[in-house]
Write a protein that holds these residues in place. Structure first.
Motif, PDB file in Angstrom:
ATOM      1  N   THR A   4      -8.032 -25.421  22.321  1.00 15.29           N
ATOM      2  CA  THR A   4      -7.214 -24.209  22.979  1.00 15.29           C
ATOM      3  C   THR A   4      -5.865 -24.681  23.142  1.00 15.29           C
ATOM      4  O   THR A   4      -5.559 -25.800  22.945  1.00 15.29           O
ATOM      5  CB  THR A   4      -7.842 -24.154  24.536  1.00 15.29           C
ATOM      6  OG1 THR A   4      -7.335 -23.108  25.008  1.00 15.29           O
ATOM      7  CG2 THR A   4      -8.138 -25.511  25.336  1.00 15.29           C
ATOM      8  N   HIS A 120      -4.146 -23.428  15.176  1.00 11.07           N
ATOM      9  CA  HIS A 120      -5.201 -22.554  15.427  1.00 11.07           C
ATOM     10  C   HIS A 120      -6.338 -23.198  16.306  1.00 11.07           C
ATOM     11  O   HIS A 120      -6.576 -24.469  16.362  1.00 11.07           O
ATOM     12  CB  HIS A 120      -5.865 -22.243  14.035  1.00 11.07           C
ATOM     13  CG  HIS A 120      -6.528 -23.507  13.420  1.00 11.07           C
ATOM     14  ND1 HIS A 120      -5.710 -24.328  12.379  1.00 11.07           N
ATOM     15  CD2 HIS A 120      -7.675 -23.704  13.260  1.00 11.07           C
ATOM     16  CE1 HIS A 120      -6.369 -25.243  12.534  1.00 11.07           C
ATOM     17  NE2 HIS A 120      -7.689 -24.992  12.423  1.00 11.07           N
ATOM     18  N   PRO A 121      -7.009 -22.250  17.005  1.00 12.18           N
ATOM     19  CA  PRO A 121      -8.082 -22.666  18.000  1.00 12.18           C
ATOM     20  C   PRO A 121      -9.188 -23.216  17.070  1.00 12.18           C
ATOM     21  O   PRO A 121     -10.097 -22.235  16.515  1.00 12.18           O
ATOM     22  CB  PRO A 121      -8.434 -21.813  18.950  1.00 12.18           C
ATOM     23  CG  PRO A 121      -7.987 -20.617  18.260  1.00 12.18           C
ATOM     24  CD  PRO A 121      -6.933 -20.806  17.185  1.00 12.18           C
ATOM     25  N   HIS A 124     -12.965 -21.695  17.672  1.00 10.52           N
ATOM     26  CA  HIS A 124     -13.084 -20.316  17.241  1.00 10.52           C
ATOM     27  C   HIS A 124     -12.969 -20.080  15.790  1.00 10.52           C
ATOM     28  O   HIS A 124     -13.581 -19.054  15.199  1.00 10.52           O
ATOM     29  CB  HIS A 124     -11.752 -19.627  17.852  1.00 10.52           C
ATOM     30  CG  HIS A 124     -11.877 -18.089  17.562  1.00 10.52           C
ATOM     31  ND1 HIS A 124     -12.558 -16.863  18.028  1.00 10.52           N
ATOM     32  CD2 HIS A 124     -10.808 -17.516  16.732  1.00 10.52           C
ATOM     33  CE1 HIS A 124     -12.284 -15.880  17.484  1.00 10.52           C
ATOM     34  NE2 HIS A 124     -11.340 -16.175  16.635  1.00 10.52           N
ATOM     35  N   ASP A 125     -11.978 -20.805  15.106  1.00 12.18           N
ATOM     36  CA  ASP A 125     -11.944 -20.693  13.729  1.00 12.18           C
ATOM     37  C   ASP A 125     -13.121 -21.256  12.830  1.00 12.18           C
ATOM     38  O   ASP A 125     -13.417 -20.220  12.060  1.00 12.18           O
ATOM     39  CB  ASP A 125     -10.914 -21.633  13.272  1.00 12.18           C
ATOM     40  CG  ASP A 125     -10.823 -21.937  11.589  1.00 12.18           C
ATOM     41  OD1 ASP A 125     -10.573 -21.174  10.860  1.00 12.18           O
ATOM     42  OD2 ASP A 125     -10.879 -23.316  11.239  1.00 12.18           O
ATOM     43  N   LEU A 127     -16.290 -21.159  14.102  1.00  8.46           N
ATOM     44  CA  LEU A 127     -17.413 -20.092  14.202  1.00  8.46           C
ATOM     45  C   LEU A 127     -17.212 -18.668  13.653  1.00  8.46           C
ATOM     46  O   LEU A 127     -17.831 -18.128  12.823  1.00  8.46           O
ATOM     47  CB  LEU A 127     -17.502 -19.874  15.641  1.00  8.46           C
ATOM     48  CG  LEU A 127     -18.567 -18.732  16.197  1.00  8.46           C
ATOM     49  CD1 LEU A 127     -19.839 -19.241  15.998  1.00  8.46           C
ATOM     50  CD2 LEU A 127     -18.596 -18.587  17.867  1.00  8.46           C
ATOM     51  N   ALA A 128     -15.830 -18.161  13.629  1.00 11.90           N
ATOM     52  CA  ALA A 128     -15.508 -17.081  12.880  1.00 11.90           C
ATOM     53  C   ALA A 128     -15.661 -17.078  11.405  1.00 11.90           C
ATOM     54  O   ALA A 128     -16.192 -16.319  10.708  1.00 11.90           O
ATOM     55  CB  ALA A 128     -13.892 -16.471  13.221  1.00 11.90           C
ATOM     56  N   SER A 136     -13.267 -22.308   6.642  1.00 16.80           N
ATOM     57  CA  SER A 136     -12.393 -22.339   7.750  1.00 16.80           C
ATOM     58  C   SER A 136     -11.329 -23.084   7.420  1.00 16.80           C
ATOM     59  O   SER A 136     -11.070 -23.877   6.614  1.00 16.80           O
ATOM     60  CB  SER A 136     -13.172 -22.916   9.055  1.00 16.80           C
ATOM     61  OG  SER A 136     -13.479 -24.516   8.686  1.00 16.80           O
ATOM     62  N   THR A 162     -14.408 -27.553  27.208  1.00 18.79           N
ATOM     63  CA  THR A 162     -13.918 -26.988  26.077  1.00 18.79           C
ATOM     64  C   THR A 162     -14.055 -27.989  24.880  1.00 18.79           C
ATOM     65  O   THR A 162     -14.541 -27.602  23.931  1.00 18.79           O
ATOM     66  CB  THR A 162     -12.417 -26.614  26.100  1.00 18.79           C
ATOM     67  OG1 THR A 162     -12.399 -25.663  27.379  1.00 18.79           O
ATOM     68  CG2 THR A 162     -12.155 -25.842  25.000  1.00 18.79           C
TER      69      THR A 162
END
Length: 275
Positions: A4, A120-121, A124-125, A127-128, A136, A162
C-alpha cells in the motif's frame, strides 16, 4: 516494494542508495507517476533531462543515459537517480511497465547496483494476475537477475495486518520470500508495540531479514531534501543494517562473489536503405 502507499518505499530506496554508493556505482529508478513521486523534488527538479530524454522505443547510448540522471550526494560518494523532473503540466510519459525494460536501461547505463522504487501495490498485483491468468509485475521484478525484493510497511497494527496479508499472497504464489528483506518503518519514537514485535518475530522465520527503520523527525519534516549530515545516527545505522541484509541475501541466494550479471540481448541491426 509495498502492499500500500505510505509505506516508506522511497525513503528506504534513498537510504539504500546512500549506503550502497560507498561500494558500488548505484542508480535509483523512479517508477511512480511524476505528480505522485517525491523524487523530482528530492533530486532538484528539472536540473537533469531525466526520463523524458530516454525514449523507450529507440536505441540509447551509455552517454545519453548518463546525461539524463540527477546526482545525489551521499555521506560517502554519490549516486544517480532517474526520474521525471519536468513541470507539473507536462504530459505524462509513456513509460514501459515491464521490469525487463528497466533492467535493460540500467545495464546499458553501466550501473553496478540498481534500486527500483516501485509504485504498484504488490498483493493486489499478484491477485489480479492470478485471476486474469497473466504474469504479475511483482513476479517479473523478483525474477530479474540477482534481485532482492525489499518489502516495506509501516510499523503499526494496520501496517502489520497489510504486510502479513501480502506475505500470505506472495507465499501462495511461490514468490521468493526466502530472499526478501522486510523493512518496518516506525511512525513515532519509542519501542515498537507488542503487535509489531510479534509480527516481526513471526516474519523473521519466513524472510531473509527484518529491519526496523526508526522514526526520523528530520525526514518527516523535510523529506529527503535534507542534507545527509542531518539524518540521525540511528537512521544511518538502520540503513547500514538494511544494506548488509540485502547483500547477505544476494550472496546466500546467488553466490559470493556475485557472478557477472547477464547482458540484455542487443537490438537487431536494421538495414539502412541506400540513397
Amino acid at each position: 516494494m509495498a502492499a500500500t502507499g505510505g509505506s516508506a518505499r522511497s525513503t528506504v530506496a534513498h537510504l539504500l542508495a546512500d549506503e550502497l554508493a560507498a561500494a558500488a556505482d548505484t542508480v535509483v529508478l523512479d517508477l511512480a507517476p511524476r505528480l505522485a513521486s517525491p523524487w523530482p523534488a528530492w533530486s532538484g527538479g528539472g536540473q537533469a533531462p531525466g526520463l523524458a530524454a530516454l525514449p523507450h522505443d529507440q536505441p540509447l547510448t551509455r552517454d545519453q543515459i548518463r546525461r539524463a540522471v540527477a546526482v545525489r550526494q551521499a555521506a560517502v560518494g554519490d549516486w544517480d537517480i532517474l526520474t521525471d523532473g519536468r513541470e507539473w503540466h507536462a504530459a505524462p510519459l509513456d513509460l514501459p511497465l515491464e521490469p525487463s525494460a528497466w533492467y535493460q536501461l540500467a545495464a546499458a547505463g553501466g550501473w553496478q547496483a540498481v534500486i527500483a522504487d516501485t509504485a504498484h501495490p504488490i498483493a493486489h498485483d499478484v491477485l489480479a494476475a492470478r485471476c486474469s491468468g497473466s504474469p504479475s509485475l511483482t513476479r517479473a521484478w523478483c525474477d530479474l537477475p540477482f534481485a532482492v525484493p525489499v518489502l516495506c510497511a509501516q510499523a503499526t497494527a494496520d501496517g502489520m495486518q497489510t504486510l502479513q496479508q501480502a506475505v500470505m499472497v506472495l507465499h501462495a504464489e511461490g514468490l521468493p520470500l526466502q530472499r526478501t528483506v522486510v523493512v518496518l518503518a516506525a511512525t513515532a519514537d519509542g519501542r515498537p508495540s507488542a503487535v509489531v514485535r510479534a509480527a516481526a518475530t513471526m516474519l523473521s522465520a519466513r524472510v531473509a531479514a527484518v529491519v526496523h527503520l526508526p522514526h526520523d523527525i528530520d525526514i518527516r519534516a523535510n523529506g529527503l531534501q535534507a542534507q545527509p549530515a542531518r539524518i540521525r545516527t540511528r537512521t544511518r545505522q538502520a540503513a547500514r543494517e538494511l544494506v548488509t541484509a540485502v547483500l547477505a541475501s544476494a550472496h546466500d541466494s546467488f553466490g559470493d562473489p556475485l557472478p557477472n550479471a547477464p547482458q540484455p540481448a542487443p537490438l537487431p541491426a536494421f538495414a539502412v536503405p541506400a540513397v
